[in-house]
Enzyme design. Structure first.
Site, mmCIF file in Angstrom:
data_model
loop_
_atom_site.group_PDB
_atom_site.id
_atom_site.type_symbol
_atom_site.label_atom_id
_atom_site.label_comp_id
_atom_site.label_asym_id
_atom_site.label_seq_id
_atom_site.Cartn_x
_atom_site.Cartn_y
_atom_site.Cartn_z
ATOM 1 N N HIS A 143 0.442 -1.019 -0.188
ATOM 2 C CA HIS A 143 0.062 -0.151 -0.149
ATOM 3 C C HIS A 143 0.539 1.842 -0.068
ATOM 4 O O HIS A 143 0.380 2.329 0.087
ATOM 5 C CB HIS A 143 -0.834 0.583 0.742
ATOM 6 N N ASP A 180 -2.744 -10.279 -2.148
ATOM 7 C CA ASP A 180 -3.333 -9.803 -0.905
ATOM 8 C C ASP A 180 -4.902 -9.372 -1.031
ATOM 9 O O ASP A 180 -5.520 -9.371 -2.594
ATOM 10 C CB ASP A 180 -2.405 -8.229 -1.036
ATOM 11 N N HIS A 182 -6.893 -6.773 -0.194
ATOM 12 C CA HIS A 182 -6.619 -5.296 -0.508
ATOM 13 C C HIS A 182 -6.380 -4.880 -1.880
ATOM 14 O O HIS A 182 -4.979 -5.573 -2.157
ATOM 15 C CB HIS A 182 -6.171 -5.345 1.074
ATOM 16 N N ASP A 268 -5.051 -13.018 3.345
ATOM 17 C CA ASP A 268 -6.078 -11.818 3.656
ATOM 18 C C ASP A 268 -6.918 -12.307 3.073
ATOM 19 O O ASP A 268 -8.478 -11.581 4.466
ATOM 20 C CB ASP A 268 -5.744 -10.646 4.869
HETATM 21 ZN ZN LIG Z 1 -3.960 -6.836 2.556
#
Ligand SMILES: [Zn+2]
Length: 369
Positions: A143, A180, A182, A268
């Site tokens: 991120h 991931d 996200h 995740d």
């Molecule tokens: Zn994540």
């Protein structure tokens, strides 16, 4: 025959998020946290490492640590001003220079070590010293923007490693597959106009950054078409993710012909992760890793590096990560995933799967153009 290299360092488990419960700063109605209540806690990583040792899988790996990324390494990605602000805050009492990326005292050096572990994983594979490699460290990186930390990520580990590799090896075309749950917004932003870095992010639609979907963001300038986002519906499971690989990820790799494949491996999207609402299990991660191994064998002499990102279920992350490392090493230990039968029974209905497949088909049409 060379082994799978595995890079990790206990010191990266000593990074703290300051005083946060899950990711809420303490204060107001937020009670100070218990020891492991910070979401990006070291325990999921430490327990994965412990399982690798307990199962005997470690014997099939070349395990080691690495040097921290140097200033020169960091400056290929991050502006000096950002690094100086981060170092100053880290030397003081920590803080948060961005969005949901708190850190404590000393996290600058730990983040540089985390990036250094990813760098060594790429370097080892490109130098031909390992068949493939895995890097287990924290803080994660996907991120982090060039000049702003986000979502637990303080330095852009994978871009730092890719640019170090490009400086030292003859490697041009790199594909980053981010599974991931996200969105890999940092990696995307850093390589948005780079035609030689294919970035593909599979993620839960709207999860993080909040509200983000991303199908229309395809890269810019010379990099047009080299960025692909695959938003999946909350509640999606094994079928949705594997179908997205079949219809979009693998064809994109075939078109791109990478010299190296790097996986941004968050764990995740699992069925019990507290920071997302997906239904993957250890066999999903095993299958996706096998697909990446096969793709790397087809395109780039097997050169594959898996870099750990998110994953917040302390008890379950180890089983998903263990399946990935087993697959990289080509061995199967006695370890059994205690949640597998339950997770398989909890997969979405055929109606959900058919609807999600239809949406993936529509995305696949967009991306081949
Ligand atoms: Zn994540």
């Amino acid at each position: 025959m060379s082994k799978t290299a595995f890079f990790t360092d206990e010191r990266t488990f000593w990074h703290t998020g300051g005083t946060h419960a899950l990711f809420f700063p303490v204060g107001g109605w937020v009670q100070p946290p218990a020891a492991s209540a910070y979401a990006e806690s070291p325990e999921s990583k430490r327990r994965l490492l412990a399982l690798i040792q307990a199962s005997g899988l470690a014997a099939s790996l070349d395990m080691g640590s690495a040097n921290a990324a140097s200033d020169d390494d960091l400056l290929r990605i991050h502006p000096r001003d950002y690094l100086e602000r981060f170092k100053a805050a880290s030397d003081a009492n920590g803080g948060d220079l961005g969005e949901l990326a708190p850190f404590g005292k000393g996290s600058y050096e730990i983040a540089a070590l985390s990036a250094g572990l990813a760098m060594s994983a790429l370097d080892t594979v490109l130098a031909g010293r390992a068949a493939n490699a895995f890097s287990l460290s924290r803080p994660p990186g996907h991120h982090c923007l060039r000049d702003k930390s986000m979502g637990f990520c303080l330095l852009a580990n994978i871009p730092i490693a890719i640019e170090a590799a490009r400086a030292r090896h003859r490697v041009e075309r790199v594909a980053v597959i981010d599974w991931d749950v996200h969105h890999g917004n940092g990696t995307q932003s850093i390589y948005y106009d780079d035609p030689n870095t294919l970035t593909i992010s599979l993620h839960q639609e709207g999860c993080f950054p909040p509200g983000y979907s991303g199908t229309e963001e395809r890269g810019a300038g010379a990099g047009e078409g080299a960025n692909i986002n695959i938003p999946l519906l909350p509640g999606g499971g094994h079928d949705a993710w594997l179908y997205a690989f079949e219809r979009i990820v693998l064809p994109a790799l075939n078109r791109f012909r990478p010299d190296l494949i790097v996986v941004a491996s968050g764990l995740d999207a699992s069925a019990v992760d507290p920071l997302a609402r997906m239904l993957l299990h250890s066999e999903s991660y095993r299958a996706m890793t096998q697909l990446m191994r096969d793709a790397a064998a087809r395109h780039c002499g097997g050169r594959l590096v898996v870099v750990h990102e998110g994953g917040y279920s302390e008890a379950y992350v180890p089983f998903c990560g263990h399946a990935i490392v087993e697959t990289l090493a080509g061995v199967r230990t006695q370890v059994e995933d205690p949640m597998l039968d339950l997770a398989i029974l909890q997969q979405p209905s055929a109606r959900f799967a058919a609807f999600q497949r239809q949406l993936i088909d529509e995305m696949a049409q967009m991306f081949v153009r």
